[in-house]
Design an enzyme around this catalytic site. Sequence first.
Site, PDB file in Angstrom:
ATOM      1  N   ARG A  49       0.919  -1.255   0.168  1.00  0.00           N
ATOM      2  CA  ARG A  49       0.056  -0.020   0.013  1.00  0.00           C
ATOM      3  C   ARG A  49       0.967   1.225   0.007  1.00  0.00           C
ATOM      4  O   ARG A  49       1.728   1.469   0.981  1.00  0.00           O
ATOM      5  CB  ARG A  49      -0.774  -0.066   1.305  1.00  0.00           C
ATOM      6  CG  ARG A  49      -1.928  -1.126   1.299  1.00  0.00           C
ATOM      7  CD  ARG A  49      -2.772  -1.224   2.493  1.00  0.00           C
ATOM      8  NE  ARG A  49      -1.995  -1.466   3.496  1.00  0.00           N
ATOM      9  CZ  ARG A  49      -2.574  -1.542   4.914  1.00  0.00           C
ATOM     10  NH1 ARG A  49      -3.643  -1.441   4.977  1.00  0.00           N
ATOM     11  NH2 ARG A  49      -1.659  -1.839   5.902  1.00  0.00           N
ATOM     12  N   ASP A  51       1.532   5.383  -0.279  1.00  0.00           N
ATOM     13  CA  ASP A  51       1.184   6.670   0.490  1.00  0.00           C
ATOM     14  C   ASP A  51       0.663   7.608  -0.688  1.00  0.00           C
ATOM     15  O   ASP A  51       1.161   7.516  -1.656  1.00  0.00           O
ATOM     16  CB  ASP A  51       2.302   7.131   1.450  1.00  0.00           C
ATOM     17  CG  ASP A  51       2.453   6.468   2.710  1.00  0.00           C
ATOM     18  OD1 ASP A  51       1.540   5.338   3.159  1.00  0.00           O
ATOM     19  OD2 ASP A  51       3.543   6.386   3.252  1.00  0.00           O
ATOM     20  N   TYR A 109      11.943  -0.899  -3.839  1.00  0.00           N
ATOM     21  CA  TYR A 109      11.552   0.652  -4.065  1.00  0.00           C
ATOM     22  C   TYR A 109      12.733   1.462  -4.962  1.00  0.00           C
ATOM     23  O   TYR A 109      13.886   1.046  -4.577  1.00  0.00           O
ATOM     24  CB  TYR A 109      11.407   1.299  -2.693  1.00  0.00           C
ATOM     25  CG  TYR A 109       9.902   0.999  -2.347  1.00  0.00           C
ATOM     26  CD1 TYR A 109       8.504   1.846  -2.717  1.00  0.00           C
ATOM     27  CD2 TYR A 109       9.603   0.148  -1.459  1.00  0.00           C
ATOM     28  CE1 TYR A 109       7.450   1.745  -2.193  1.00  0.00           C
ATOM     29  CE2 TYR A 109       8.257  -0.487  -1.272  1.00  0.00           C
ATOM     30  CZ  TYR A 109       7.167   0.564  -1.497  1.00  0.00           C
ATOM     31  OH  TYR A 109       5.948   0.160  -0.874  1.00  0.00           O
ATOM     32  N   ARG A 196      11.215   6.459   2.963  1.00  0.00           N
ATOM     33  CA  ARG A 196      11.440   7.998   2.969  1.00  0.00           C
ATOM     34  C   ARG A 196      12.233   8.378   4.357  1.00  0.00           C
ATOM     35  O   ARG A 196      12.911   9.410   4.350  1.00  0.00           O
ATOM     36  CB  ARG A 196      10.083   8.580   2.855  1.00  0.00           C
ATOM     37  CG  ARG A 196       9.304   8.520   1.723  1.00  0.00           C
ATOM     38  CD  ARG A 196       7.707   8.716   1.778  1.00  0.00           C
ATOM     39  NE  ARG A 196       7.565  10.171   2.275  1.00  0.00           N
ATOM     40  CZ  ARG A 196       6.288  10.554   2.628  1.00  0.00           C
ATOM     41  NH1 ARG A 196       5.191   9.589   2.555  1.00  0.00           N
ATOM     42  NH2 ARG A 196       6.111  11.928   3.022  1.00  0.00           N
TER      43      ARG A 196
END
Length: 268
Positions: A49, A51, A109, A196
């Site tokens: 999921r 953001d 990622y 992040r």
Amino acid sequence: MRLALGVEYLGRRYAGWQSQPGGGTIQDALEYALAQIAGETIRVVAAGRTDAGVNATMQVVHFDTQVSRPITAWIRGVNRFLPDDIAVLWAKQVGDDFHARFCATARRYRYVLLMRPVRPALLRGSVGWCHNLLDVNDMQEAARQLIGEHDFSAFRAAECQAKSPVKHLYQLDIHQHGALIQFDLCANAFLHHMVRNIVGCLIQIGAGRQPVAWMGEVLAGRDRKLAAPTFSPDGLYLSGVDYEPKWGLGQLSISSAEGLLCDDKGRV
């Protein structure tokens, strides 16, 4: 019938992946488009999921349907009903025991960071931005301290719903291409805001605000307050999901478009 899809999207104008009562999410848009082809309500399950503002070059989802359609209908047909910034890349029928999330063995990622004095205009939302010059060698040295299985509580958002903060980070590669810096991460799973928060800490080190050893101290401290602020979602891409060979998704589930994000000449 259970089908798996590969989906790419720009997250700039969406409230994240997961469906919400008010709509405005990528899941909402995809389920609507699938329902137009299926003629029935469709619910999808995603590998991860993302953001609000986070992009994907390869999100993997699965769904069940009672109807039979050609595979092309689940790609080109669905894309007719999707906004321009969301696209189905491939579709494949899978066994009923396949689960996009629980069968995944790793997620990948990529974060693309623009390093220049002036904020981006043409690439707004597609790259993160830092006005400082960064020392990539220091960031690479700091990144090596995170490889392996660790308690990543220091990089975990307060609202994270993961049962355990212990994750195995297999890869954290950092490469510079002109004014662009590319971070590639692979782990068995990621905590909420983990990428992040890691990138934010690496930027602090690259800018000389913290020493290389600080990364290890933050990790060992297991306290979110010790780490840097959560960095911007701009420039973050879910770039692939790993599955066991038996599912036949090996080449499909790792983005073939990754080179479009940042090639060897530093172009995005």
